[in-house]
Motif scaffolding. Structure first.
Motif, mmCIF file in Angstrom:
data_model
loop_
_atom_site.group_PDB
_atom_site.id
_atom_site.type_symbol
_atom_site.label_atom_id
_atom_site.label_comp_id
_atom_site.label_asym_id
_atom_site.label_seq_id
_atom_site.Cartn_x
_atom_site.Cartn_y
_atom_site.Cartn_z
ATOM 1 N N GLY A 1 0.786 -1.221 0.000
ATOM 2 C CA GLY A 1 0.000 0.000 0.000
ATOM 3 C C GLY A 1 0.819 1.271 0.000
ATOM 4 O O GLY A 1 0.269 2.367 0.020
ATOM 5 N N GLN A 2 2.129 1.135 -0.005
ATOM 6 C CA GLN A 2 2.987 2.315 -0.001
ATOM 7 C C GLN A 2 2.905 3.041 -1.346
ATOM 8 O O GLN A 2 3.064 2.427 -2.398
ATOM 9 C CB GLN A 2 4.432 1.884 0.244
ATOM 10 C CG GLN A 2 5.326 3.041 0.597
ATOM 11 C CD GLN A 2 6.213 2.716 1.783
ATOM 12 O OE1 GLN A 2 7.395 2.898 1.731
ATOM 13 N NE2 GLN A 2 5.617 2.196 2.853
ATOM 14 N N ALA A 3 2.662 4.364 -1.295
ATOM 15 C CA ALA A 3 2.514 5.137 -2.522
ATOM 16 C C ALA A 3 3.863 5.667 -2.989
ATOM 17 O O ALA A 3 4.728 6.005 -2.177
ATOM 18 C CB ALA A 3 1.551 6.306 -2.290
ATOM 19 N N LEU A 4 4.048 5.681 -4.281
ATOM 20 C CA LEU A 4 5.269 6.230 -4.876
ATOM 21 C C LEU A 4 4.871 7.305 -5.883
ATOM 22 O O LEU A 4 3.993 7.091 -6.706
ATOM 23 C CB LEU A 4 6.058 5.118 -5.582
ATOM 24 C CG LEU A 4 6.486 3.925 -4.714
ATOM 25 C CD1 LEU A 4 7.185 2.878 -5.552
ATOM 26 C CD2 LEU A 4 7.385 4.397 -3.597
ATOM 27 N N ALA B 1 5.020 -5.739 -9.932
ATOM 28 C CA ALA B 1 5.676 -5.346 -8.688
ATOM 29 C C ALA B 1 4.973 -4.169 -8.044
ATOM 30 O O ALA B 1 5.049 -3.978 -6.830
ATOM 31 C CB ALA B 1 7.137 -5.000 -8.949
ATOM 32 N N LEU B 2 4.303 -3.374 -8.851
ATOM 33 C CA LEU B 2 3.562 -2.221 -8.363
ATOM 34 C C LEU B 2 2.192 -2.227 -9.016
ATOM 35 O O LEU B 2 2.015 -2.777 -10.107
ATOM 36 C CB LEU B 2 4.302 -0.917 -8.708
ATOM 37 C CG LEU B 2 5.677 -0.727 -8.058
ATOM 38 C CD1 LEU B 2 6.374 0.501 -8.629
ATOM 39 C CD2 LEU B 2 5.529 -0.590 -6.548
ATOM 40 N N THR B 3 1.241 -1.593 -8.358
ATOM 41 C CA THR B 3 -0.096 -1.509 -8.925
ATOM 42 C C THR B 3 -0.415 -0.069 -9.279
ATOM 43 O O THR B 3 0.166 0.860 -8.744
ATOM 44 C CB THR B 3 -1.156 -2.034 -7.950
ATOM 45 O OG1 THR B 3 -1.097 -1.248 -6.759
ATOM 46 C CG2 THR B 3 -0.910 -3.485 -7.612
ATOM 47 N N THR C 1 2.720 0.069 -3.929
ATOM 48 C CA THR C 1 2.971 -1.356 -3.743
ATOM 49 C C THR C 1 1.633 -2.067 -3.552
ATOM 50 O O THR C 1 0.703 -1.511 -2.973
ATOM 51 C CB THR C 1 3.859 -1.587 -2.522
ATOM 52 O OG1 THR C 1 3.301 -0.870 -1.422
ATOM 53 C CG2 THR C 1 5.273 -1.086 -2.774
ATOM 54 N N PRO C 2 1.528 -3.287 -4.045
ATOM 55 C CA PRO C 2 0.223 -3.957 -4.069
ATOM 56 C C PRO C 2 -0.207 -4.459 -2.689
ATOM 57 O O PRO C 2 0.605 -4.883 -1.882
ATOM 58 C CB PRO C 2 0.448 -5.128 -5.029
ATOM 59 C CG PRO C 2 1.908 -5.419 -4.942
ATOM 60 C CD PRO C 2 2.570 -4.092 -4.697
ATOM 61 N N GLU C 3 -1.504 -4.373 -2.443
ATOM 62 C CA GLU C 3 -2.111 -5.033 -1.282
ATOM 63 C C GLU C 3 -2.891 -6.220 -1.820
ATOM 64 O O GLU C 3 -3.973 -6.069 -2.371
ATOM 65 C CB GLU C 3 -3.022 -4.064 -0.526
ATOM 66 C CG GLU C 3 -2.298 -2.815 -0.071
ATOM 67 C CD GLU C 3 -3.181 -1.874 0.745
ATOM 68 O OE1 GLU C 3 -3.265 -2.081 1.964
ATOM 69 O OE2 GLU C 3 -3.783 -0.955 0.161
ATOM 70 N N PRO D 1 6.228 -7.186 -0.919
ATOM 71 C CA PRO D 1 5.685 -6.387 0.175
ATOM 72 C C PRO D 1 4.800 -7.198 1.117
ATOM 73 O O PRO D 1 4.836 -6.996 2.339
ATOM 74 C CB PRO D 1 4.870 -5.314 -0.562
ATOM 75 C CG PRO D 1 5.493 -5.227 -1.912
ATOM 76 C CD PRO D 1 5.927 -6.621 -2.241
ATOM 77 N N THR D 2 4.028 -8.123 0.549
ATOM 78 C CA THR D 2 3.145 -8.923 1.399
ATOM 79 C C THR D 2 3.955 -9.828 2.325
ATOM 80 O O THR D 2 3.613 -10.000 3.501
ATOM 81 C CB THR D 2 2.205 -9.762 0.519
ATOM 82 O OG1 THR D 2 1.403 -8.875 -0.256
ATOM 83 C CG2 THR D 2 1.308 -10.634 1.370
ATOM 84 N N MET D 3 5.033 -10.397 1.799
ATOM 85 C CA MET D 3 5.843 -11.268 2.638
ATOM 86 C C MET D 3 6.460 -10.496 3.780
ATOM 87 O O MET D 3 6.571 -10.997 4.897
ATOM 88 C CB MET D 3 6.916 -11.962 1.797
ATOM 89 C CG MET D 3 6.322 -13.076 0.961
ATOM 90 S SD MET D 3 7.513 -14.051 0.034
ATOM 91 C CE MET D 3 8.923 -14.045 1.078
ATOM 92 N N ARG D 4 6.822 -9.263 3.514
ATOM 93 C CA ARG D 4 7.356 -8.437 4.576
ATOM 94 C C ARG D 4 6.309 -8.181 5.652
ATOM 95 O O ARG D 4 6.562 -8.315 6.846
ATOM 96 C CB ARG D 4 7.850 -7.108 4.011
ATOM 97 C CG ARG D 4 8.035 -6.025 5.037
ATOM 98 C CD ARG D 4 9.058 -6.457 6.100
ATOM 99 N NE ARG D 4 9.237 -5.419 7.098
ATOM 100 C CZ ARG D 4 10.028 -4.368 6.934
ATOM 101 N NH1 ARG D 4 10.701 -4.243 5.815
ATOM 102 N NH2 ARG D 4 10.147 -3.462 7.870
ATOM 103 N N ALA D 5 5.116 -7.862 5.205
ATOM 104 C CA ALA D 5 4.047 -7.602 6.159
ATOM 105 C C ALA D 5 3.724 -8.860 6.956
ATOM 106 O O ALA D 5 3.393 -8.798 8.138
ATOM 107 C CB ALA D 5 2.801 -7.106 5.433
#
Lengths: 218, 218
Positions: free
Chosen positions: B33-36, B64-66, B75-77, B165-169
């Motif tokens: 969910g991080q915005a770039l 890799a990004l949505t 980053t995707p949720e 990102p999901t694995m990190r979360a």
DNA sequence: CGCGTGTGAATGTGATCACAAATCCTGCCA
DNA sequence: TGGCAGGATTTGTGATCACATTCACACGCG
């Protein structure tokens, strides 16, 4: 009083270009090794270089186009090993997609698949390579859409994309007089609800088409 | 003062940025969910918006990004279903890669895998999520590189990217006290030259890590 | 006649700008 | 107090330009 400008209909220029080129590549309208230039595509589509660059970058990322060391983009000329790999990927992924679609495959779907198969036969009769490839992929995509697995389907489509130009080049070399016989086996397995037979038929259909390719000189 | 006018060997700015962000995303340095933003990344890396746009477009193409409807990237949720699909893809592809690597897996490779596994254990001890993910992926990539199948490996890496990102979360939610036990089974199968056991061990390792994920609320 | 070479055209890269849409935030009204 | 309307800011999109490199073609030397 902001006028409700329902504008989200018109997509961005780079996106339209992306879709156009992607379709063209996937159905084999571009031969392997064909060079594409930023300014050429820009002029051709009446836009500036910026959206062209984005569309090409996207297609390169998907493997639909290759990038030379100096940044030039062209359709890929696949090596034998690469073709074998992509065939292996199809053989791995598409039986899984078909199996996932099987429980949801009703008569209406099978009828649509039969109709696509008929169109495919017409393309064979007319020696129309692009129509042949398009109807063939439509057959698979229509089935796999029932799998409700967009991420897996996306990978399969990426593989198709990479094979597009090569499949077109192949078309002229093999003598085709009938649509893929495995398509009938797939339909039979769907009607019977026989998952093992379906997986086998899909795998055979996928590997058969690309087997000739690797055998030739290339 | 010193105007370095020509820098021929250096890679392009958009490519450096792409590699940097890709690595960051894959090892989980960015949360879901991080915005770039274009201008943000441009300022942050001392370049203009143009190369940033290309790097982001490329990462979006790889999943890799949505992209939101308005063109924002983040980053995707991932939904539960999407995670299940990506896990299924890993379970489909990675056993195949390991089987292709098996005939070429000699002692030196197994030693390197053991060393990576040790580093993985250290990351667990230090509760370092990023190091854990990186060494875990290094373990798999080092093995799969021996398969000499770049196209298939590329697909696997794309799946890892999407899961980063999901694995990190996820990492913060599961109680980890040891490195994946399946890694030892993989090493044993490699030493024994046992392909069926290797495929099973890889499949188990891949599905096990992501099983918790789908069980949770998300 | 063959092959390297140099010059001009073509190409990718990156920066900057203008513009419109989306987002955010503030303050006002019910 | 809560929600919404307004404008200011942020953001993505696309165009245009400058520049260095690469490519192609023809010329000239051996």
């Amino acid at each position: 009083m902001t006028t409700i400008s329902t504008r989200p209909i018109e997509t961005a220029a780079h996106d339209r270009l992306y879709r156009y080129l992607r379709q063209q590549i996937m159905v084999g309208e571009l031969l392997p090794g064909q060079a594409l230039t930023l300014r050429g595509l820009a002029k051709q589509h009446g836009v500036s270089m910026t959206p062209v660059r984005e569309a090409l970058r996207r297609l390169v990322a998907e493997g639909a186009l290759t990038l030379t060391a100096s940044g030039r983009v062209s359709t890929p000329e696949l090596s034998n090993e690469r073709i074998e790999e992509l065939a292996a990927l199809r053989a791995l992924i598409e039986p899984e997609l078909s199996a996932r679609a099987l429980p949801r495959a009703h008569f209406a779907l099978i009828d649509r698949l039969s109709a696509i198969n008929t169109a495919n036969a017409e393309a064979v009769a007319k020696h129309d390579a692009v129509s042949y490839i398009r109807t063939n992929l439509d057959f698979h995509r229509t089935l796999y859409l029932r799998a409700q697995s967009p991420a897996i389907l996306a990978v399969a489509e990426t593989v198709w994309l990479q094979l597009g130009p090569t499949m077109r080049a192949l078309y002229g070399r093999v003598q085709r007089n009938e649509p893929p016989r495995h398509h009938r086996m797939i339909l039979a397995a769907l009607r019977a609800g026989d998952e093992p037979a379906l997986r086998l038929a899909v795998r055979a259909d996928v590997t058969n088409g690309l087997r000739h390719l690797a055998q030739r000189g290339w």
